[in-house]
Write a protein that holds these residues in place. Structure first.
Motif, short mmCIF file in Angstrom:
data_model
loop_
_atom_site.label_atom_id
_atom_site.label_comp_id
_atom_site.label_asym_id
_atom_site.label_seq_id
_atom_site.Cartn_x
_atom_site.Cartn_y
_atom_site.Cartn_z
N LEU A 276 0.82 -1.21 -0.07
CA LEU A 276 -0.10 -0.10 0.08
C LEU A 276 0.96 1.28 -0.02
CD1 LEU A 276 -2.80 1.44 0.07
CD2 LEU A 276 -2.64 1.05 2.53
N SER A 283 1.01 6.69 -6.62
CA SER A 283 -0.19 7.79 -6.87
C SER A 283 0.06 9.16 -6.68
CB SER A 283 -1.41 7.07 -6.12
OG SER A 283 -1.50 7.40 -4.95
N PHE A 287 -0.42 12.07 -9.28
CA PHE A 287 -1.42 13.28 -9.02
C PHE A 287 -0.85 14.52 -9.32
CE2 PHE A 287 -3.27 16.20 -5.80
CZ PHE A 287 -4.54 16.59 -6.65
N PHE B 15 -8.74 9.45 -13.05
CA PHE B 15 -8.00 8.35 -12.54
C PHE B 15 -6.90 8.60 -11.41
CE2 PHE B 15 -4.35 5.31 -13.28
CZ PHE B 15 -5.09 4.11 -12.68
N VAL B 16 -5.81 9.55 -11.74
CA VAL B 16 -5.07 9.45 -10.92
C VAL B 16 -5.40 10.11 -9.49
CG1 VAL B 16 -3.04 9.62 -12.68
CG2 VAL B 16 -4.01 11.93 -11.86
N THR B 17 -6.37 11.26 -9.74
CA THR B 17 -6.84 11.78 -8.67
C THR B 17 -7.72 10.67 -7.71
OG1 THR B 17 -7.28 13.82 -9.89
CG2 THR B 17 -8.23 13.60 -7.65
N LEU B 19 -7.29 7.32 -7.67
CA LEU B 19 -6.32 6.50 -7.14
C LEU B 19 -5.71 7.17 -5.88
CD1 LEU B 19 -4.92 3.74 -7.32
CD2 LEU B 19 -3.33 4.88 -8.87
N PHE B 20 -4.95 8.15 -6.04
CA PHE B 20 -4.47 9.05 -4.96
C PHE B 20 -5.41 9.11 -3.60
CE2 PHE B 20 -3.12 13.17 -3.31
CZ PHE B 20 -2.03 12.60 -2.35
N TRP B 22 -7.97 7.29 -2.73
CA TRP B 22 -8.44 6.14 -2.30
C TRP B 22 -7.22 5.75 -1.79
CZ3 TRP B 22 -6.03 1.19 -2.93
CH2 TRP B 22 -6.62 0.14 -2.46
N CYS B 23 -5.76 5.92 -2.09
CA CYS B 23 -4.73 5.51 -1.37
C CYS B 23 -4.61 5.98 0.03
CB CYS B 23 -3.49 5.58 -2.16
SG CYS B 23 -3.32 4.26 -3.43
N ILE B 24 -4.86 7.30 -0.13
CA ILE B 24 -4.44 8.18 1.04
C ILE B 24 -5.65 7.75 2.19
CG2 ILE B 24 -4.96 10.55 2.23
CD1 ILE B 24 -2.22 10.02 0.77
N LYS B 26 -7.23 4.84 2.34
CA LYS B 26 -6.75 3.62 2.78
C LYS B 26 -5.77 3.74 3.73
CE LYS B 26 -6.90 -0.97 1.61
NZ LYS B 26 -7.97 -1.79 2.10
N VAL B 27 -4.83 4.23 3.77
CA VAL B 27 -3.61 4.44 4.60
C VAL B 27 -4.07 5.28 5.92
CG1 VAL B 27 -1.50 5.63 5.07
CG2 VAL B 27 -1.52 4.78 2.82
N THR B 30 -6.59 2.68 7.70
CA THR B 30 -6.07 1.22 8.23
C THR B 30 -5.07 1.48 9.27
OG1 THR B 30 -5.83 0.58 5.75
CG2 THR B 30 -4.60 -0.67 7.46
N GLU B 31 -5.88 0.92 10.47
CA GLU B 31 -5.02 0.98 11.83
C GLU B 31 -3.50 0.81 11.90
OE1 GLU B 31 -6.07 -0.34 16.43
OE2 GLU B 31 -7.28 -0.82 14.88
N GLU B 32 -2.90 1.55 12.24
CA GLU B 32 -1.22 1.37 12.27
C GLU B 32 -1.07 0.64 13.57
OE1 GLU B 32 2.47 3.85 10.74
OE2 GLU B 32 0.69 4.94 11.14
N ARG B 36 4.68 -0.13 14.78
CA ARG B 36 4.95 0.52 13.66
C ARG B 36 5.67 1.84 13.93
NH1 ARG B 36 0.23 -1.26 9.55
NH2 ARG B 36 0.43 -3.63 9.67
#
Lengths: 539, 55
Positions: A276, A283, A287, B15-17, B19-20, B22-24, B26-27, B30-32, B36
């Motif tokens: 991830l 990404s 962007f 698409f790039v926006t 994806l970016f 979605w990733c952010i 998700k990060v 998602t519990e860290e 970590r």
């Protein structure tokens, strides 16, 4: 079970993502990408661009993150150490020295360009730039010393020297503070700031309307059309040079094969999600490049100068064309300052990342502390930057090092990485390693992509690049012709094209640096052998 | 700007926006694991060295 003995660490997942994204986001995102897309016809270029992103960009990115963390588990953070530990062969260490040569070599000239960005930002802020009366191409040539070797050596406000010293001080101060308190701290501030500034400029460009009623065709929509309108997609996709441009843009924009991700990822543990994180950093770069860069620079240049005024490559667009655009724009001095501040922030986050592989290498190869490694690396890179700074005529030294180190060697290193991951270690083992600690999995289809498609595509693009840019191939399969390019003739010479002493010296300097790194690697071998025999091995 | 230009731009930027973002998300969501958060658990040697020098 982890056996690593790490001296440094990232403080958070978002921090390492910001650092890797910062490493990737640079001048190419805002200056090179729009020019390439427009040159090759927006539609066809974007198709080739996204295919290249999937096949080589994402694949090599995941491979590099995985190999880096894997090597880091055995206590290695430099490319020679990581290769030696994973492949358990002394020769592998020497293959890995490319991962030190590239970031160090590129840093030597990149920091010089970074100084231009800071210089332009300050000059817009202080009012030295921003007036339509200024001859911007002449100012740029004067500022960077393009007309005469040694001309740029000086410390005035309209000379680059003061800014070279300033950016060197900033970079080495941050790198000396370490991974978490230096690089990560800066990137966590700089990346959001960079995106915020870019968004402000995008809004400004998209609301320009038709600024000059004498040229009604020069408006926002036509500016966007200049960048994005597709030409004859089918015909353009058959052009090998389009694929070379698209794949090259992806490759260099993402900083894959640079050696930086390898080192950055080596400070992570098995509990960290590298799949991830890798995708997020990629990404973020995309962007900034497509989402922001694609809406900003080229449309703005078209709106004020028309299609004829938009030319000159990366430096021409950035330092000749865009200052003219800002000079004619309402509140152009402010937006000019913001734009060059944006480029400066993008450049600092990239240049910082180029120092860490060298620091890590010197520390673990010589067994020295951070202070000594920073001093040694500083001496090495200052020598190179002084060389580029002095031999500024036609930017020959900069251009030569960029070509042979910043392009040729990156192709070599990227190819080595993907072959090691997919063929030497194996995709099954590699994926198992990548999935440790990951909340998402790499799609299975990437097993085939990374094993067959990516190496084949990469080698194809590499050989095409060699043909076009070294041998001067005319990119024709039906009637191939070869006329060695200036980069080749600068080194070997011909009757019409005498060899360039500066180009030869530039390559000679890189060879000396490679020998130096090779000798250090050799001297460090015994200790690394001991470490590898007890802790290494990925095969 | 032609229709093809609009489609090209909206698909590419979208698409790039997407994806970016979605990733952010998700990060961030998602519990860290506490393990970590290395930097918050102990003082790393570079931090220690800096602190000693500053002190």
């Amino acid at each position: 079970m982890s056996t690593r003995k790490t001296s440094e660490n990232w403080s958070s997942r978002l921090g390492v993502i910001m650092a890797v994204a910062g490493s990737a986001v640079g001048l190419g995102n805002f200056l090179r990408f729009p020019g390439q897309a427009a040159q090759y016809g927006g539609g066809a270029f974007m198709i080739a661009y996204f295919i290249s992103l999937l096949i080589i960009g994402v694949s090599i990115c995941w491979a590099e993150w995985t190999l880096g963390r894997w090597g880091g588990r055995y206590g290695f953070h430099s490319s020679p150490g990581i290769f030696g530990a994973l492949l358990r062969h002394p020769a592998a260490r020497y293959v890995g020295i490319i991962g030190v040569i590239i970031p160090c070599g590129v840093y030597m000239y990149y920091v010089y360009i970074e100084a231009w960005c800071l210089g332009y930002a300050v000059q817009f802020l202080t009012g030295h730039l921003g007036s339509p009366e200024v001859d911007y191409p002449a100012h740029f040539a004067h500022f960077v010393g393009m007309n005469q070797d040694g001309f740029a050596i000086g410390l005035g406000l309209t000379q680059v020297g003061l800014f070279v010293i300033a950016v060197y001080a900033l970079n080495f101060y941050l790198i000396y503070r370490g991974l978490s308190r230096g690089i990560e701290m800066f990137c966590k501030f700089a990346m959001p700031a960079l995106i915020a500034i870019a968004l402000v400029i995008v809004v400004r460009v998209l609301t320009l309307g038709t600024p000059n009623p004498e040229f009604p065709e020069r408006n926002v929509l036509n500016g966007l059309g200049f960048m994005w309108n597709p030409g004859n997609v089918g015909e353009q996709l058959a052009n090998p040079q389009l694929w070379l441009a698209a794949a090259g843009q992806i490759f260099f924009s993402l900083s894959v094969g640079f050696g930086v991700i390898l080192t950055y990822a080596s400070y992570l543990t098995d509990r960290d999600d590298i799949v991830l994180s890798g995708l997020t950093a990629t990404s973020a770069n995309e962007f900034c490049e497509v989402g922001l860069g694609g809406l900003m620079t080229l449309p703005a240049a078209f709106i004020y100068l028309g299609s004829a005024g938009v030319a000159g490559g990366t430096f021409g667009l950035g330092f000749n064309v865009l200052p003219i655009v800002f000079a004619n724009m309402p509140f152009g001095q402010v937006f000019g300052f913001l734009f060059f501040l944006l480029l400066f922030l993008a450049a600092v986050t990239s240049s910082l990342s180029m120092l860490q592989p060298g620091i890590a290498f010197l520390e673990e190869a010589l067994g020295i502390g951070r202070r000594m490694s920073v001093t040694l690396l500083g001496m090495m890179t200052v020598t190179g930057t002084m060389f580029v700074w002095y031999y500024s005529k036609d930017l020959k030294a900069l251009d030569t090092i960029d070509f042979w180190v910043g392009t040729f060697l990156i192709f070599v290193q990227g190819t080595i990485l993907v072959i090691v991951f997919a063929w030497v270690i194996g995709t099954e083992k590699g994926f198992a390693e990548a999935h440790k600690g990951s909340t998402m999995r790499i799609p299975r289809v990437f097993g085939l992509v990374m094993k067959y498609l990516c190496p084949a595509f990469l080698l194809g693009i590499f050989f095409m690049w060699l043909g076009v840019n070294v041998l001067g191939w005319n990119a024709s399969f039906s009637d191939p012709q070869f006329n060695p390019t200036g980069y080749t003739l600068d080194l070997v010479g011909s009757e019409e094209h005498p060899p360039s002493a500066v180009a030869r010296l530039s390559v000679g300097m890189i060879v000396v640096m490679a020998l130096f790194i090779g000798i250090i690697t050799h001297l460090a071998g015994r200790r690394w052998n001991a470490q590898s025999s007890t802790r290494g091995g990925a095969q | 700007m032609t229709l093809g230009g609009w489609i090209n731009m909206l698909l590419s930027v979208g698409f790039v926006t997407g994806l970016f973002l979605w990733c952010i998300v998700k990060v961030i969501t998602t519990e860290e694991e506490p393990e970590r958060m290395h930097g918050f658990e102990f003082e790393t040697p570079d931090e220690k060295q800096s602190r000693e020098e500053e002190g």
